[in-house]
Design a protein around this motif. Sequence first.
Motif, short mmCIF file in Angstrom:
data_model
loop_
_atom_site.label_atom_id
_atom_site.label_comp_id
_atom_site.label_asym_id
_atom_site.label_seq_id
_atom_site.Cartn_x
_atom_site.Cartn_y
_atom_site.Cartn_z
N TYR A 215 0.89 -1.25 0.05
CA TYR A 215 0.12 0.04 -0.07
C TYR A 215 1.04 1.14 0.11
O TYR A 215 2.17 1.14 0.31
CB TYR A 215 -0.86 0.00 1.40
N ASP A 216 0.26 2.24 -0.45
CA ASP A 216 0.94 3.54 -0.70
C ASP A 216 1.29 4.34 0.63
O ASP A 216 0.45 4.64 1.42
CB ASP A 216 0.28 4.34 -1.36
N LYS A 217 2.68 4.54 0.88
CA LYS A 217 3.18 5.08 2.11
C LYS A 217 2.61 6.61 2.24
O LYS A 217 2.13 7.17 3.41
CB LYS A 217 4.46 5.02 2.58
N ASN A 218 2.37 7.04 1.00
CA ASN A 218 1.93 8.48 1.09
C ASN A 218 0.35 8.73 1.70
O ASN A 218 0.09 9.79 2.31
CB ASN A 218 2.26 9.36 -0.33
N GLU A 219 -0.20 7.78 1.05
CA GLU A 219 -1.64 7.71 1.53
C GLU A 219 -1.89 7.50 2.99
O GLU A 219 -2.58 8.20 3.88
CB GLU A 219 -2.39 6.63 0.88
N MET A 220 -1.00 6.58 3.48
CA MET A 220 -0.95 6.51 4.99
C MET A 220 -0.63 7.74 5.80
O MET A 220 -1.46 7.94 6.78
CB MET A 220 0.08 5.41 5.34
N LEU A 221 0.17 8.28 5.40
CA LEU A 221 0.66 9.55 6.10
C LEU A 221 -0.41 10.58 5.92
O LEU A 221 -0.50 11.47 6.96
CB LEU A 221 2.22 10.26 5.28
N LYS A 222 -1.22 10.69 5.10
CA LYS A 222 -2.34 11.85 5.16
C LYS A 222 -3.33 11.29 6.46
O LYS A 222 -4.11 12.35 6.60
CB LYS A 222 -3.36 11.50 3.98
N HIS A 223 -3.47 10.29 6.92
CA HIS A 223 -4.46 9.78 7.87
C HIS A 223 -3.86 9.53 9.18
O HIS A 223 -4.51 9.44 10.08
CB HIS A 223 -5.11 8.50 7.41
N HIS A 224 -2.38 9.47 9.48
CA HIS A 224 -1.94 9.24 10.60
C HIS A 224 -0.74 10.25 10.49
O HIS A 224 0.28 10.36 10.06
CB HIS A 224 -1.32 7.87 10.84
N ASN A 225 -0.82 11.29 11.23
CA ASN A 225 0.26 12.46 11.62
C ASN A 225 0.04 13.06 12.88
O ASN A 225 -1.03 12.75 13.75
CB ASN A 225 0.23 13.21 10.33
N TRP A 226 0.42 14.07 13.01
CA TRP A 226 0.35 14.85 14.32
C TRP A 226 -0.96 15.48 14.48
O TRP A 226 -1.51 16.02 15.69
CB TRP A 226 1.39 16.03 14.37
N GLU A 227 -1.69 15.60 13.33
CA GLU A 227 -3.03 16.21 13.53
C GLU A 227 -4.31 15.23 13.63
O GLU A 227 -5.33 15.57 14.15
CB GLU A 227 -3.42 17.29 12.06
N ARG A 228 -4.02 14.15 13.23
CA ARG A 228 -5.17 13.06 13.12
C ARG A 228 -4.77 11.73 13.10
O ARG A 228 -3.22 11.35 12.67
CB ARG A 228 -5.99 13.25 11.69
N ASN A 229 -5.47 10.68 13.73
CA ASN A 229 -5.40 9.48 13.51
C ASN A 229 -6.69 8.75 13.13
O ASN A 229 -7.41 8.50 14.13
CB ASN A 229 -4.70 8.71 14.92
N GLU A 230 -6.90 8.61 11.82
CA GLU A 230 -8.28 8.40 11.53
C GLU A 230 -8.45 6.84 10.52
O GLU A 230 -7.19 6.54 10.09
CB GLU A 230 -8.77 9.49 10.51
N TYR A 231 -9.43 6.28 10.61
CA TYR A 231 -9.84 4.96 10.05
C TYR A 231 -10.99 5.32 9.35
O TYR A 231 -12.00 5.88 9.81
CB TYR A 231 -9.91 3.98 11.02
N LEU A 232 -11.08 4.50 8.05
CA LEU A 232 -12.32 4.38 7.41
C LEU A 232 -13.23 3.16 7.74
O LEU A 232 -12.63 1.98 7.42
CB LEU A 232 -12.11 4.53 5.91
N ILE A 233 -14.14 3.47 8.35
CA ILE A 233 -14.84 2.39 9.23
C ILE A 233 -16.36 2.05 8.38
O ILE A 233 -17.25 3.27 8.00
CB ILE A 233 -15.27 2.77 10.59
N SER A 234 -16.70 0.82 8.32
CA SER A 234 -17.86 0.33 7.68
C SER A 234 -19.16 0.88 8.43
O SER A 234 -19.15 0.90 9.37
CB SER A 234 -17.89 -1.16 7.44
N GLY A 235 -19.88 1.52 7.21
CA GLY A 235 -21.18 1.83 7.98
C GLY A 235 -22.31 0.77 8.33
O GLY A 235 -22.85 1.06 9.40
N THR A 236 -21.94 -0.43 7.79
CA THR A 236 -22.59 -1.45 8.45
C THR A 236 -22.35 -1.86 9.68
O THR A 236 -23.25 -2.19 10.53
CB THR A 236 -22.50 -2.63 7.28
N VAL A 237 -21.13 -1.68 10.18
CA VAL A 237 -20.71 -2.21 11.56
C VAL A 237 -20.89 -0.99 12.44
O VAL A 237 -21.77 -1.08 13.52
CB VAL A 237 -19.21 -2.21 11.36
N LEU A 238 -20.97 0.38 11.87
CA LEU A 238 -21.26 1.55 12.73
C LEU A 238 -22.74 1.40 13.20
O LEU A 238 -23.25 2.08 14.36
CB LEU A 238 -20.80 2.84 12.33
N ASN A 239 -23.57 0.90 12.24
CA ASN A 239 -25.01 1.01 12.23
C ASN A 239 -25.55 -0.01 13.21
O ASN A 239 -26.93 -0.01 13.52
CB ASN A 239 -25.79 1.15 10.81
N ALA A 240 -24.68 -0.84 13.66
CA ALA A 240 -25.11 -1.97 14.33
C ALA A 240 -25.47 -1.77 15.65
O ALA A 240 -24.73 -0.90 16.37
CB ALA A 240 -24.09 -3.12 14.20
#
Length: 444
Positions: A161-186
Motif C-alpha cells: 500500500y502507498d506510504k503517502n496515503e498512510m501519512l495523510k491519515h496518521h500524523n500530528w493532526e489526526r489518527n483516522e480510520y475508514l470504518i464500515s457503515g454497516t458495522v457502525l449502524n449495528a
Amino acid sequence: MGLDRERYGTPEWNPLGDVIKPGSSVVIKPNFVTDRVPEESGEAITTHGSVIRAVVDFACIALQGQGSITICDGPYMNTDFVRLVKASGVDKIAEYYEKYSSIKVKVVDIRKEKRILRKIGGVRLEPFPGDPSDYKVVDLGKDSDLFEIIGDCEKFRVSYYDKNEMLKHHNWERNEYLISGTVLNADVVINIPKLKTHARTGITCAMKNMVGITGIKDWLPHYRSGPAERGGDEYIYSDWRKDLFIKLKDAQTATGNILFIVIARFLSALLFFSKYIMPFKDDYIGGSWYGNDTLPRTISDLNKILYFADRNGVMRDTPQRRVFVVVDGIIGGEGDGPMNNSARKCGVLIAGHNPVSVDLVCAALMGFNPQKIPTLKYALNCGRYKYFAASAEDIDLSPSNCMDLQDIYTLYNCSFMPPDGWKGFIEYGDFALGIGSKSTECLY
C-alpha cells in the motif's frame, strides 16, 4: 456460560436474548481472510460455516422476527469474495434464511477496492461498490494508541500500500480510520474469529479480527519501516540489502511506471535471494516478529472504535453497541499465519462478552504467555476509551466438566506452534495463567 439457564433444553431457550433484543441490527463478523489457500489449510484459516450457521440461528431466535442480520468482512486485498463465501458455506446459509425465515441474512464485502498483485510487480487497483451503508471517517486524534509514536509517522507502512496515503491519515493532526457503515449502524456485533497465530501479532483471535471492519487498508499502520536500531520495527538489525529492498518495495507501490516496476522487482529478488549466500543478521521482514509495536496499537484503536464510535463515526464516552465473541477453535491454525497456518485439531469453542478477556484466555490456552502479546498490553492500558476496564486477574472462567484451563490445554491438543518470528519468546516455560479461574466469562 449459563445463558438463559432456566430455559436450557426447552424450545424457548434463547441464549443470546440478553445480548440481542427484538428489532436489533446484528452484524456477524467472521474471519474471512482469503480464498487463495490450499484446501487442507482452509479450515485452519477461515471461520467455518457450521459455526457461523449456529450463531445466525441463535441471533434469529433472539430477534423474534424483528430486525436484521448481516454477515460482513473486508478480507485480504486480492480475495475473490464470492468464491470465499461459497467455500465457507455462507451462501447456503443466506439462501436458507431467504427461503424459510422472515429475517433475511445479507452478506456484504465491505472493501472499497480490490488490489491485484501483478506478476511483473506492483499493484493494480479494482474499485468496488463497497459497503451499501457507506463509510465514516473516525478520528481518534491524540486518543489513538499510535499517538505515542506519532513522531515516526513517516515510517508507518502496510505492505503493498502507498506510504503517502498512510501519512495523510496518521500524523500530528489526526489518527483516522475508514470504518464500515454497516458495522457502525449495528446494535450488536458478534465477532467470530479463528483460534490461530499471526506473524505480526503472535496470535490473531477476537481483537485482531476487527481489522476487517475497515474499507481501506492504506489507513492501517502495520509496522514502522526499517530496523529497530534506527527506530523502526520491521526487523532488528540494519542491513544494506534489506534497507534497499524496502525502499524498492515502497517505490513499486507509488508508481505506475511498468519499466521501473520490472527493474525494481528484479533487483528486489536479487537482494532477497542473496541471503542464501550471505545470511541476513536477522530473518525478519515486514514487521513479522515479536518486536512489532505498531500493528498492536492499530488493533487497539479499532477496538476502541468498535465500542465507542456512534453511527456518524463520532467517539462517545459510553459504549454504542453490544459485542459478543465466539472463537472457532474446532480446527485452529498454528505457525506462520494468518495465511500460511497449519491445521491443529483442537475441538474447542471459546465464547465471552469481551474481546480482550477472550484473547487473554485464547493466548493462555494456546500455550503462550498473555503478558508477551503486545496487542493485549495495549488493550489493558487503552487510555480514555476503556473497552476492557478490568485486569487479567479479574477474568472468570467456566470450563466445561469443571476442568481448569491447563487440563483443556493438555486434553484438547492446544499446544500451538508460534510463528517463526515469535518462537522462543511467547511460549510458557511452566504453564501458569496469571488470570482468574472461576465463574462465567468464557466457555469451552
